[in-house]
Design a protein around this motif. Sequence first.
Motif, short mmCIF file in Angstrom:
data_model
loop_
_atom_site.label_atom_id
_atom_site.label_comp_id
_atom_site.label_asym_id
_atom_site.label_seq_id
_atom_site.Cartn_x
_atom_site.Cartn_y
_atom_site.Cartn_z
N PRO A 149 0.81 -1.22 0.00
CA PRO A 149 0.00 0.00 0.00
C PRO A 149 0.84 1.26 0.00
N GLY A 150 0.51 2.17 -0.90
CA GLY A 150 1.22 3.44 -0.98
C GLY A 150 2.46 3.41 -1.85
N LYS A 151 2.80 2.25 -2.39
CA LYS A 151 3.99 2.14 -3.22
C LYS A 151 3.62 1.63 -4.61
N ASP A 152 4.55 1.83 -5.56
CA ASP A 152 4.33 1.35 -6.93
C ASP A 152 4.42 -0.16 -7.00
N LEU A 153 3.87 -0.70 -8.07
CA LEU A 153 3.98 -2.12 -8.34
C LEU A 153 5.46 -2.45 -8.57
N GLU A 154 5.96 -3.46 -7.86
CA GLU A 154 7.35 -3.89 -7.97
C GLU A 154 7.41 -5.18 -8.78
N TRP A 155 8.05 -5.12 -9.95
CA TRP A 155 8.19 -6.33 -10.77
C TRP A 155 9.16 -7.28 -10.09
N LEU A 156 8.89 -8.59 -10.18
CA LEU A 156 9.70 -9.60 -9.51
C LEU A 156 10.36 -10.60 -10.46
N ALA A 157 9.60 -11.10 -11.42
CA ALA A 157 10.11 -12.20 -12.24
C ALA A 157 9.33 -12.27 -13.54
N GLY A 158 10.00 -12.78 -14.58
CA GLY A 158 9.36 -12.99 -15.86
C GLY A 158 9.72 -14.35 -16.42
N ILE A 159 8.87 -14.84 -17.34
CA ILE A 159 9.12 -16.14 -17.95
C ILE A 159 8.64 -16.13 -19.38
N HIS A 160 9.48 -16.63 -20.27
CA HIS A 160 9.18 -16.73 -21.69
C HIS A 160 8.35 -18.00 -21.92
N PRO A 161 7.63 -18.07 -23.04
CA PRO A 161 6.92 -19.32 -23.34
C PRO A 161 7.82 -20.55 -23.36
N ASN A 162 9.10 -20.37 -23.70
CA ASN A 162 10.03 -21.52 -23.71
C ASN A 162 10.64 -21.78 -22.33
N ASP A 173 12.45 -19.78 -20.36
CA ASP A 173 13.55 -18.93 -19.92
C ASP A 173 13.00 -17.97 -18.87
N THR A 174 13.81 -17.69 -17.85
CA THR A 174 13.34 -16.86 -16.74
C THR A 174 14.33 -15.74 -16.44
N TRP A 175 13.82 -14.71 -15.80
CA TRP A 175 14.68 -13.61 -15.34
C TRP A 175 14.03 -13.01 -14.08
N TYR A 176 14.86 -12.43 -13.20
CA TYR A 176 14.40 -12.03 -11.88
C TYR A 176 14.93 -10.68 -11.45
N ALA A 177 14.18 -10.03 -10.59
CA ALA A 177 14.67 -8.85 -9.89
C ALA A 177 15.71 -9.27 -8.86
N ASP A 178 16.69 -8.42 -8.63
CA ASP A 178 17.75 -8.75 -7.68
C ASP A 178 17.19 -9.03 -6.28
N SER A 179 16.08 -8.39 -5.95
CA SER A 179 15.52 -8.52 -4.61
C SER A 179 15.01 -9.93 -4.30
N VAL A 180 14.74 -10.73 -5.34
CA VAL A 180 14.19 -12.06 -5.12
C VAL A 180 15.03 -13.17 -5.75
N LYS A 181 16.07 -12.81 -6.50
CA LYS A 181 16.90 -13.80 -7.18
C LYS A 181 17.50 -14.77 -6.17
N GLY A 182 17.37 -16.05 -6.45
CA GLY A 182 17.89 -17.07 -5.54
C GLY A 182 16.89 -17.53 -4.49
N ARG A 183 15.83 -16.78 -4.29
CA ARG A 183 14.79 -17.15 -3.32
C ARG A 183 13.47 -17.52 -3.99
N PHE A 184 13.13 -16.83 -5.08
CA PHE A 184 11.87 -17.05 -5.79
C PHE A 184 12.14 -17.75 -7.12
N THR A 185 11.20 -18.61 -7.52
CA THR A 185 11.30 -19.30 -8.80
C THR A 185 9.97 -19.19 -9.53
N ILE A 186 10.01 -18.65 -10.74
CA ILE A 186 8.82 -18.57 -11.58
C ILE A 186 8.80 -19.78 -12.50
N SER A 187 7.61 -20.31 -12.73
CA SER A 187 7.46 -21.44 -13.65
C SER A 187 6.07 -21.37 -14.28
N ARG A 188 5.88 -22.20 -15.30
CA ARG A 188 4.60 -22.17 -15.99
C ARG A 188 4.20 -23.55 -16.48
#
Length: 124
Positions: free
Chosen positions: A40-53, A55-70
């Motif tokens: 609340p009161g802050k902008d949306l913070e992007w965390l992680a993205g994933i390509h259809p194939n 491939d993944t990429w992460y914000a430094d704040s969550v790299k190594g702790r969060f895993t995106i998958s599909r």
Amino acid sequence: VRLAESGGGLVQPGGSLRLSCVASGFTFPSYDMGWARQVPGKDLEWLAGIHPNEDTWYADSVKGRFTISRDNVNYKLYLQMNNLKPDDTAVYHCGREGRNFATYRDSALGYDNWGRGTQVTVSV
């Protein structure tokens, strides 16, 4: 386009949660997807993205702790969150690549159609 998140809740510091996002109304396997969070009161913070194939990429704040998958068969997106910290407390949203994705794929500006979100609270 509809995105619906689930899996949030209350967890102690150091704990884990797995968030899910069910997609409908578009051809999910054709799109890059992402997760972001908002306090609340802050902008949306992007965390992680994933390509259809997957491939993944992460914000430094969550790299190594969060895993995106599909799951392209069942139109689902996931975010596995480990070693959670109180600063991870937020509403978590999934989003689909937007018109500015090519320029802003590591920013919330690169995504749109955000879901309503699921609350994650990290506290003792």
